[in-house]
Design an enzyme around this catalytic site. Sequence first.
Site, PDB file in Angstrom:
ATOM      1  N   ASN A   1      -9.097   2.148   8.817  1.00  0.00           N
ATOM      2  CA  ASN A   1      -9.407   3.345   8.026  1.00  0.00           C
ATOM      3  C   ASN A   1     -10.870   3.355   7.597  1.00  0.00           C
ATOM      4  OD1 ASN A   1      -6.745   4.009   8.350  1.00  0.00           O
ATOM      5  ND2 ASN A   1      -6.104   3.392   6.289  1.00  0.00           N
TER       6      ASN A   1
ATOM      7  N   ARG B   1      -4.924  -2.189   9.208  1.00  0.00           N
ATOM      8  CA  ARG B   1      -5.022  -0.734   8.996  1.00  0.00           C
ATOM      9  C   ARG B   1      -6.076  -0.379   7.949  1.00  0.00           C
ATOM     10  NH1 ARG B   1       0.488  -1.149  10.262  1.00  0.00           N
ATOM     11  NH2 ARG B   1       1.185  -1.307   8.099  1.00  0.00           N
TER      12      ARG B   1
ATOM     13  N   LEU C   1      -3.713  10.943   4.535  1.00  0.00           N
ATOM     14  CA  LEU C   1      -3.035  10.803   5.836  1.00  0.00           C
ATOM     15  C   LEU C   1      -1.647  11.422   5.767  1.00  0.00           C
ATOM     16  CD1 LEU C   1      -3.933   7.019   6.416  1.00  0.00           C
ATOM     17  CD2 LEU C   1      -5.167   9.025   7.290  1.00  0.00           C
TER      18      LEU C   1
ATOM     19  N   HIS D   1      -4.181  12.556 -15.088  1.00  0.00           N
ATOM     20  CA  HIS D   1      -3.434  12.411 -13.827  1.00  0.00           C
ATOM     21  C   HIS D   1      -2.781  13.718 -13.375  1.00  0.00           C
ATOM     22  CE1 HIS D   1      -1.268   9.009 -11.460  1.00  0.00           C
ATOM     23  NE2 HIS D   1      -1.362  10.085 -10.712  1.00  0.00           N
TER      24      HIS D   1
ATOM     25  N   TYR E   1       0.597   3.413 -11.911  1.00  0.00           N
ATOM     26  CA  TYR E   1       0.901   2.592 -10.738  1.00  0.00           C
ATOM     27  C   TYR E   1       1.311   1.168 -11.141  1.00  0.00           C
ATOM     28  CZ  TYR E   1      -1.793   6.249  -8.268  1.00  0.00           C
ATOM     29  OH  TYR E   1      -2.287   7.437  -7.785  1.00  0.00           O
TER      30      TYR E   1
HETATM   31  N1  LIG Z   1      -3.581  11.803  -8.219  1.00  0.00           N
HETATM   32  C1  LIG Z   1      -2.372  11.812  -7.686  1.00  0.00           C
HETATM   33  O1  LIG Z   1      -1.450  12.489  -8.167  1.00  0.00           O
HETATM   34  C2  LIG Z   1      -2.123  10.994  -6.467  1.00  0.00           C
HETATM   35  C3  LIG Z   1      -3.051  10.085  -6.059  1.00  0.00           C
HETATM   36  N2  LIG Z   1      -2.847   9.315  -4.940  1.00  0.00           N
HETATM   37  C4  LIG Z   1      -3.907   8.375  -4.558  1.00  0.00           C
HETATM   38  O2  LIG Z   1      -4.214   8.557  -3.177  1.00  0.00           O
HETATM   39  C5  LIG Z   1      -4.044   7.340  -2.484  1.00  0.00           C
HETATM   40  C6  LIG Z   1      -3.627   7.581  -1.047  1.00  0.00           C
HETATM   41  O3  LIG Z   1      -2.486   8.394  -0.988  1.00  0.00           O
HETATM   42  P1  LIG Z   1      -1.058   7.881  -0.503  1.00  0.00           P
HETATM   43  O4  LIG Z   1      -0.051   8.765  -1.141  1.00  0.00           O
HETATM   44  O5  LIG Z   1      -0.970   6.437  -0.728  1.00  0.00           O
HETATM   45  O6  LIG Z   1      -1.017   8.251   1.035  1.00  0.00           O
HETATM   46  P2  LIG Z   1      -1.947   8.022   2.323  1.00  0.00           P
HETATM   47  O7  LIG Z   1      -2.103   9.348   2.959  1.00  0.00           O
HETATM   48  O8  LIG Z   1      -3.132   7.208   2.015  1.00  0.00           O
HETATM   49  O9  LIG Z   1      -0.969   7.206   3.273  1.00  0.00           O
HETATM   50  C7  LIG Z   1      -0.531   5.916   2.974  1.00  0.00           C
HETATM   51  C8  LIG Z   1       0.575   5.568   3.990  1.00  0.00           C
HETATM   52  O10 LIG Z   1       0.046   5.646   5.300  1.00  0.00           O
HETATM   53  C9  LIG Z   1       0.148   4.356   5.936  1.00  0.00           C
HETATM   54  N3  LIG Z   1      -1.127   4.109   6.636  1.00  0.00           N
HETATM   55  C10 LIG Z   1      -2.321   3.853   6.085  1.00  0.00           C
HETATM   56  N4  LIG Z   1      -3.256   3.708   7.020  1.00  0.00           N
HETATM   57  C11 LIG Z   1      -2.642   3.895   8.208  1.00  0.00           C
HETATM   58  C12 LIG Z   1      -3.072   3.862   9.543  1.00  0.00           C
HETATM   59  N5  LIG Z   1      -4.348   3.627   9.851  1.00  0.00           N
HETATM   60  N6  LIG Z   1      -2.160   4.090  10.521  1.00  0.00           N
HETATM   61  C13 LIG Z   1      -0.865   4.329  10.216  1.00  0.00           C
HETATM   62  N7  LIG Z   1      -0.374   4.379   8.957  1.00  0.00           N
HETATM   63  C14 LIG Z   1      -1.268   4.157   7.958  1.00  0.00           C
HETATM   64  C15 LIG Z   1       0.374   3.361   4.817  1.00  0.00           C
HETATM   65  O11 LIG Z   1       1.151   2.277   5.263  1.00  0.00           O
HETATM   66  P3  LIG Z   1       0.625   0.743   5.159  1.00  0.00           P
HETATM   67  O12 LIG Z   1       0.291   0.490   3.714  1.00  0.00           O
HETATM   68  O13 LIG Z   1       1.794  -0.040   5.635  1.00  0.00           O
HETATM   69  O14 LIG Z   1      -0.565   0.651   6.066  1.00  0.00           O
HETATM   70  C16 LIG Z   1       1.158   4.200   3.806  1.00  0.00           C
HETATM   71  O15 LIG Z   1       2.513   4.243   4.159  1.00  0.00           O
HETATM   72  C17 LIG Z   1      -2.995   6.594  -3.314  1.00  0.00           C
HETATM   73  O16 LIG Z   1      -2.912   5.224  -2.991  1.00  0.00           O
HETATM   74  C18 LIG Z   1      -3.474   6.915  -4.697  1.00  0.00           C
HETATM   75  O17 LIG Z   1      -4.577   6.084  -5.025  1.00  0.00           O
HETATM   76  C19 LIG Z   1      -1.722   9.472  -4.189  1.00  0.00           C
HETATM   77  C20 LIG Z   1      -0.730  10.362  -4.574  1.00  0.00           C
HETATM   78  C21 LIG Z   1      -0.852  11.190  -5.744  1.00  0.00           C
HETATM   79  O1  LIG Z   2       0.599   8.629  -6.804  1.00  0.00           O
HETATM   80  C1  LIG Z   2       0.304   9.358  -7.750  1.00  0.00           C
HETATM   81  O2  LIG Z   2      -0.804   9.270  -8.295  1.00  0.00           O
HETATM   82  C2  LIG Z   2       1.251  10.364  -8.255  1.00  0.00           C
HETATM   83  O3  LIG Z   2       1.000  10.994  -9.216  1.00  0.00           O
HETATM   84  C3  LIG Z   2       2.513  10.660  -7.560  1.00  0.00           C
HETATM   85  O4  LIG Z   2       2.639  10.146  -6.313  1.00  0.00           O
HETATM   86  C4  LIG Z   2       3.692  10.358  -8.470  1.00  0.00           C
HETATM   87  O5  LIG Z   2       3.596   9.021  -8.894  1.00  0.00           O
HETATM   88  C5  LIG Z   2       5.004  10.552  -7.861  1.00  0.00           C
HETATM   89  O6  LIG Z   2       5.147  10.484  -6.671  1.00  0.00           O
HETATM   90  C6  LIG Z   2       6.122  10.798  -8.734  1.00  0.00           C
HETATM   91  O7  LIG Z   2       7.269  10.985  -7.974  1.00  0.00           O
END
Ligand SMILES: NC(=O)C1=CN([C@@H]2O[C@H](COP(=O)(O)OP(=O)(O)OC[C@H]3O[C@@H](n4cnc5c(N)ncnc54)[C@H](OP(=O)(O)O)[C@@H]3O)[C@@H](O)[C@H]2O)C=CC1
Ligand SMILES: O=C(O)C(=O)[C@@H](O)[C@H](O)C(=O)CO
Length: 281
Positions: A244, A240, A194, A112, A56
Amino acid sequence: MTGSPRTVVPDLTLGNSVRIPQLGFGVFQVPAGRTQEVVEDALAAGYRHIDTAAAYGNEAGVGAAIAASGIPRSEIFVTTKLRNGDQGRARAAFLDSRRALNLDVVDLYLIHWPVPSQGMFVQAWKELEALYRDGYMRAIGVSNFLPDHLDALYEQSQVLPAVNQIELHPGFQQADLAADTVSRGIAVEAYSPLGQGRELAGSQVAALAEKYGATAAQIVLAWHLASGRIVIPKSADSARMRENLASAGLDLAQEELDLLDGLEGGRRIGADPATADFSQL
Ligand SMILES: NC(=O)C1=CN([C@@H]2O[C@H](COP(=O)(O)OP(=O)(O)OC[C@H]3O[C@@H](n4cnc5c(N)ncnc54)[C@H](OP(=O)(O)O)[C@@H]3O)[C@@H](O)[C@H]2O)C=CC1
Ligand SMILES: O=C(O)C(=O)[C@@H](O)[C@H](O)C(=O)CO
């Protein structure tokens, strides 16, 4: 229903007896230049669990926020993750993350993605086991691991992963994978809980939100919590992120949880770990 710093987030106990706040704060896509400010705000709101990753590019901002917060280190749970391209140098990569975070000990360190095409995740896991035994992390785990990948670890390693962090939201629940993970004594951690904001528009979620005077996001997060999963929503918005967090104070009835279970629709957002070849991530 509004957010409050007094919202009490329950802990879950991992397989090695380490406690983890069940609701954490994800920082994927929080720009490096904003991460300190956003994480400081999250800590002020009451979050005590932050989920980042080397990939990240914002570990330094997380570390700076923790240092600036004045909150005792022991009260904050920090997860970071091994980059896919670093599976052949896991020890050195971990030490880089530890330095970026400015922490002596990381609470949870994850592989990861398995990236099966690289054929290196078992070797990486053995490095994590050694670092764990040396006391550099309080728990180690995996992310995006399927049963085949977990089987491969079991055959050649000694330490059970504490968590498997997987994509899980109403539209893509991976119920079989989650049940398999739990049956192995591994906690399920829901990422993109979400659906990256895309799972909030449905009429059933809206009806529950109206009933409870809550938002759609709070309904979805309350469902995750009642289902026993660790959950790490991301929001870079001050209101937000508080909204949450307040989901921890919302209890849904069993039939409402069943209704949300029924929203599965195969709506995967991220990559399929069986085939994802993110070797550069
Ligand atoms: N291990 C892996 O491969 C992965 C891990 N992750 C982890 O999971 C975490 C969360 O997943 P992520 O993919 O970010 O998605 P989320 O499901 O947490 O959604 C995030 C999105 O939803 C919006 N949002 C958040 N809260 C609200 C709300 N109350 N109402 C409306 N919209 C909202 C945010 O916008 P805004 O910021 O504008 O509020 C953002 O666009 C990541 O940050 C990361 O730490 C994610 C993907 C892959
Ligand atoms: O967010 C994470 O932790 C991920 O592994 C994925 O979202 C990754 O970074 C990805 O989206 C690559 O296209």
